[in-house]
Design a protein around this motif. Structure first.
Motif, PDB file in Angstrom:
ATOM      1  N   GLN A 169       0.575  -1.404  -0.034  1.00 20.99           N
ATOM      2  CA  GLN A 169      -0.350  -0.064   0.131  1.00 20.99           C
ATOM      3  C   GLN A 169       0.873   1.090  -0.570  1.00 20.99           C
ATOM      4  O   GLN A 169       1.531   1.117   0.899  1.00 20.99           O
ATOM      5  N   ALA A 170       1.045   2.292  -1.062  1.00 21.42           N
ATOM      6  CA  ALA A 170       1.143   3.184  -0.757  1.00 21.42           C
ATOM      7  C   ALA A 170       1.146   4.309  -2.087  1.00 21.42           C
ATOM      8  O   ALA A 170      -0.470   4.004  -3.147  1.00 21.42           O
ATOM      9  N   ALA A 171       0.741   5.841  -0.915  1.00 21.78           N
ATOM     10  CA  ALA A 171       0.361   6.797  -1.955  1.00 21.78           C
ATOM     11  C   ALA A 171       0.706   6.466  -3.867  1.00 21.78           C
ATOM     12  O   ALA A 171       0.463   6.795  -4.990  1.00 21.78           O
ATOM     13  N   GLN A 172       2.021   6.600  -3.929  1.00 21.64           N
ATOM     14  CA  GLN A 172       3.034   6.550  -5.010  1.00 21.64           C
ATOM     15  C   GLN A 172       3.804   5.303  -5.482  1.00 21.64           C
ATOM     16  O   GLN A 172       3.942   5.114  -4.875  1.00 21.64           O
ATOM     17  N   LYS A 173       3.709   4.346  -6.653  1.00 25.86           N
ATOM     18  CA  LYS A 173       4.461   4.202  -6.584  1.00 25.86           C
ATOM     19  C   LYS A 173       5.005   3.993  -8.093  1.00 25.86           C
ATOM     20  O   LYS A 173       4.506   5.310  -8.767  1.00 25.86           O
ATOM     21  N   TYR A 174       6.245   3.645  -8.202  1.00 23.05           N
ATOM     22  CA  TYR A 174       6.938   3.445  -9.583  1.00 23.05           C
ATOM     23  C   TYR A 174       7.116   2.693 -10.515  1.00 23.05           C
ATOM     24  O   TYR A 174       6.946   1.319  -9.931  1.00 23.05           O
ATOM     25  N   ILE A 175       7.350   2.555 -11.908  1.00 19.89           N
ATOM     26  CA  ILE A 175       7.885   1.656 -12.692  1.00 19.89           C
ATOM     27  C   ILE A 175       9.046   1.885 -13.430  1.00 19.89           C
ATOM     28  O   ILE A 175       9.048   3.658 -13.802  1.00 19.89           O
ATOM     29  N   VAL A 176       9.925   2.080 -13.175  1.00 27.01           N
ATOM     30  CA  VAL A 176      11.365   1.927 -13.280  1.00 27.01           C
ATOM     31  C   VAL A 176      11.858   0.583 -14.626  1.00 27.01           C
ATOM     32  O   VAL A 176      12.169  -0.092 -14.207  1.00 27.01           O
ATOM     33  N   CYS A 177      12.328   0.846 -15.677  1.00 25.96           N
ATOM     34  CA  CYS A 177      13.251   0.813 -17.278  1.00 25.96           C
ATOM     35  C   CYS A 177      14.276   0.775 -16.340  1.00 25.96           C
ATOM     36  O   CYS A 177      14.953   1.196 -16.811  1.00 25.96           O
ATOM     37  N   ASN A 178      15.183  -0.746 -16.551  1.00 27.68           N
ATOM     38  CA  ASN A 178      16.381  -0.119 -16.698  1.00 27.68           C
ATOM     39  C   ASN A 178      17.217  -0.843 -18.133  1.00 27.68           C
ATOM     40  O   ASN A 178      16.791  -1.514 -18.717  1.00 27.68           O
ATOM     41  N   ALA A 179      17.925   0.480 -18.301  1.00 27.94           N
ATOM     42  CA  ALA A 179      17.674   0.801 -19.869  1.00 27.94           C
ATOM     43  C   ALA A 179      19.918   0.644 -19.923  1.00 27.94           C
ATOM     44  O   ALA A 179      20.411   1.783 -20.473  1.00 27.94           O
ATOM     45  N   ASP A 180      20.193   1.143 -19.120  1.00 32.37           N
ATOM     46  CA  ASP A 180      21.878   0.718 -18.178  1.00 32.37           C
ATOM     47  C   ASP A 180      22.459  -0.038 -19.341  1.00 32.37           C
ATOM     48  O   ASP A 180      23.796  -0.677 -18.736  1.00 32.37           O
ATOM     49  N   GLU A 181      22.061  -1.026 -20.487  1.00 30.18           N
ATOM     50  CA  GLU A 181      23.022  -2.291 -20.893  1.00 30.18           C
ATOM     51  C   GLU A 181      24.624  -1.875 -20.615  1.00 30.18           C
ATOM     52  O   GLU A 181      25.044  -1.520 -21.292  1.00 30.18           O
ATOM     53  N   GLY A 182      24.811  -2.184 -19.968  1.00 28.47           N
ATOM     54  CA  GLY A 182      26.778  -2.330 -20.143  1.00 28.47           C
ATOM     55  C   GLY A 182      26.953  -3.540 -20.297  1.00 28.47           C
ATOM     56  O   GLY A 182      28.258  -3.506 -19.904  1.00 28.47           O
ATOM     57  N   ASP A 183      26.372  -4.703 -20.355  1.00 28.70           N
ATOM     58  CA  ASP A 183      27.581  -5.961 -20.202  1.00 28.70           C
ATOM     59  C   ASP A 183      27.812  -6.052 -21.690  1.00 28.70           C
ATOM     60  O   ASP A 183      27.203  -5.282 -22.741  1.00 28.70           O
ATOM     61  N   SER A 184      29.493  -6.139 -21.806  1.00 32.20           N
ATOM     62  CA  SER A 184      29.775  -6.013 -22.831  1.00 32.20           C
ATOM     63  C   SER A 184      29.187  -7.963 -24.093  1.00 32.20           C
ATOM     64  O   SER A 184      28.153  -8.288 -24.222  1.00 32.20           O
ATOM     65  N   GLY A 185      29.079  -7.269 -25.561  1.00 34.40           N
ATOM     66  CA  GLY A 185      28.570  -7.209 -26.160  1.00 34.40           C
ATOM     67  C   GLY A 185      26.810  -7.701 -26.877  1.00 34.40           C
ATOM     68  O   GLY A 185      26.213  -8.383 -27.327  1.00 34.40           O
TER      69      GLY A 185
END
Ligand code: SF4
Length: 516
Positions: A169-185
């Protein structure tokens, strides 16, 4: 006649803009009417820029097209599918593409990534439409039932994260997309963002609906300017068309989405360091608990998922969990977009159901090394993934099967090395990478990685007897890093180091060889 020239970074790096300009100019000079669409890439990078022409039989491909080929293509009547030395036939019939099972990447390379109209014409927003007719609990259940596990590398069930956020339960919730794609290749996240950005937006909107979040952030690494531009363009189009913002979720709530640019730290791909960075602080890993699902961004319940996880949601909702989990094996269900990179003849993106073997990817798709020499090792799963020798190439790519041979799938990146590779140097590089990318919070990772570089240098340079002592030290050090580090950066760096030592002791000098 409709002509397609990709706008994806890979194609741009290989001259696609100039080829597009040349095609337009040639058409003008010859008085031919063409419609030029900048599509996404099909993910066959050795053929880029891959030009396609729409014909009655389907799209005919030509590639790789260079600027000096353009006049010849017109001479060969390529606008009607004419023969030319660069002609590849129907693009869908190219074996590399035909053998794939594209669910998440079904539209990629086909549509104009910046056109909402084109997205809608290719099943776009079918997932969200179905979700809007369901209860939020049913949406979460559908994702749970699909068996979708985090595609960023940790393979944690996506539906469980969603369920936890939904139940908090919370008045505010977030959706975060991790697009920090740092893996080699790796480049599958980048391709989704550049080549089908509405799919990611749709996936995040479904997530917002499912857990009751009103704000979303896409955290993109700064090295991806084209992805950032495509996302920003798509967010504005989606908002203008009421697919985002106040109206889309109807009585449920509204959803606002923003892109945030990272500053190039590998550790900001770790979810809690990413949240710190999003809050405007230095990207330092947080201790868990609390889980981000309970206290995440700004202390609020947060769904944090990788790009591919969120981008897989629209097809799951549109076609149903049963359809999706029909692909794959064991507990690894659905498909994984794998990325072939390094010393490989046919590098690119291959989306297949879990269960494909490494050998099939490396040989049937990849065509062996670019150098023509034998493959000596592959690193699967980014810079923290172990090096695998050819004796393990029949391993099925499935989370559990890979773990059973000491490997990992990670984000699906596969980097190939031929027999000129020095595996002691690769092991040293793993420690060096950890030393420079460590967030510094815990000692085994911050100090251990620097000591690791020194010890490997001593092993390689030392007398055999001295090397034996140093190898024992290296194993002890790795043990401390595995057991004493707060996050995967420190605890997994030993994987590439020890796999190099165990599988390729001959590269570490006589001391290592005798011990093996
Ligand atoms: Fe930071 Fe390394 Fe510790 Fe992870 S293991 S928290 S990166 S110091």
């Amino acid at each position: 006649v409709t002509v397609y020239v990709p706008r994806d970074s890979t194609a741009l790096a290989l001259g696609a803009d100039q080829v597009a300009a040349d095609i337009t100019e040639q058409a003008r000079q010859r008085g031919v009417n063409i419609k030029l669409i900048r599509n996404g890439s099909r993910g066959m990078f050795w053929l880029e820029p891959l030009v396609e022409v729409a014909t009655a039989e389907g799209r005919i491909a030509y590639g790789p097209v260079e600027t000096e080929d353009v006049a010849g293509l017109f001479d060969a009547d390529f606008l009607n599918g004419g023969q030319h030395r660069l002609a590849l036939g129907l693009v869908e019939e190219i074996p590399y593409l035909k053998k794939q099972e594209r669910l998440t990447f079904a539209r990629v390379g086909i549509t104009d990534p910046l056109s909402l109209e084109d997205y809608l014409a290719h099943e776009g927003y079918a997932g969200l439409r179905r979700a809007l007719d369901m209860s939020s609990e049913a949406v979460v259940q559908e994702v749970l039932d699909s068996g979708l596990r985090g595609r960023g590398g940790a393979a944690f069930p996506t539906g469980i994260k969603w369920k936890t956020v939904a139940a908090t339960q919370a008045a505010q919730k977030y959706i975060v997309c991790n697009a920090d794609e740092g893996d080699s290749g790796t480049f599958s996240d980048r391709m989704v963002m550049e080549d089908d950005p509405f799919m990611l937006i749709e996936g995040m909107t479904i997530a917002a609906l499912a857990v009751g979040a009103s704000h979303g952030y896409i955290y993109v690494r700064s090295e991806y300017p084209h992805a950032i531009a495509a996302l920003n363009h798509a967010i504005v189009s989606a908002s203008n068309a009421n697919y985002l913002g106040e109206n889309i979720l109807g009585s449920h709530s509204s959803f606002h989405l923003e892109v945030r640019k990272g500053a190039g730290a590998y550790i900001c791909g770790e979810e809690t360091a990413l949240l710190e960075s999003l809050e405007g602080k230095r990207g330092v890993v947080r201790a868990k608990p609390p889980l981000p699902a309970i206290e995440g961004l700004f202390g609020k319940p947060t769904v944090i998922n990788n790009v591919i996880s969120l981008a897989s949601v629209p097809v799951i909702l549109a076609r149903g969990a049963a359809f999706y989990k029909n692909y794959g094996m064991g507990r690894s269900l659905g498909t994984l977009p794998m990325q072939l990179a390094g010393n490989i003849r046919h590098g690119g993106l291959v989306e297949k159901a879990f269960g494909v073997t490494l050998r099939e990817l490396l040989i049937d798709f990849g065509g062996g090394t670019a150098s023509g020499k034998p493959i000596r090792a592959v690193q699967v799963g980014g810079p923290l993934g172990p090096y695998l020798p050819p004796s393990l190439f029949d391993t099925k790519l499935d989370y559990e099967a890979m773990a059973a041979v000491g490997g990992m799938l990670g984000h699906g990146g596969i980097v190939v090395f031929d027999d000129s590779v020095d595996m002691a140097k690769q092991a040293r590089y793993a420690m060096e990478f950890c030393a420079s990318e460590s967030c510094g919070k815990c000692t085994p990772c911050r100090i251990g990685s620097t000591r690791g570089v020194e010890v490997i240098d001593k092993i390689v340079a030392g007398e055999p007897r001295q090397a034996v002592v140093q190898i024992k030290l290296l194993r002890d050090l790795c043990d401390t890093m595995v057991n004493g580090s707060l996050c995967a950066m420190g605890s997994m760096t030993p994987l590439p180091v020890l796999s190099a030592l165990d599988h390729f002791p001959e590269d570490f000098g006589d001391g290592a060889l005798n011990q093996a």
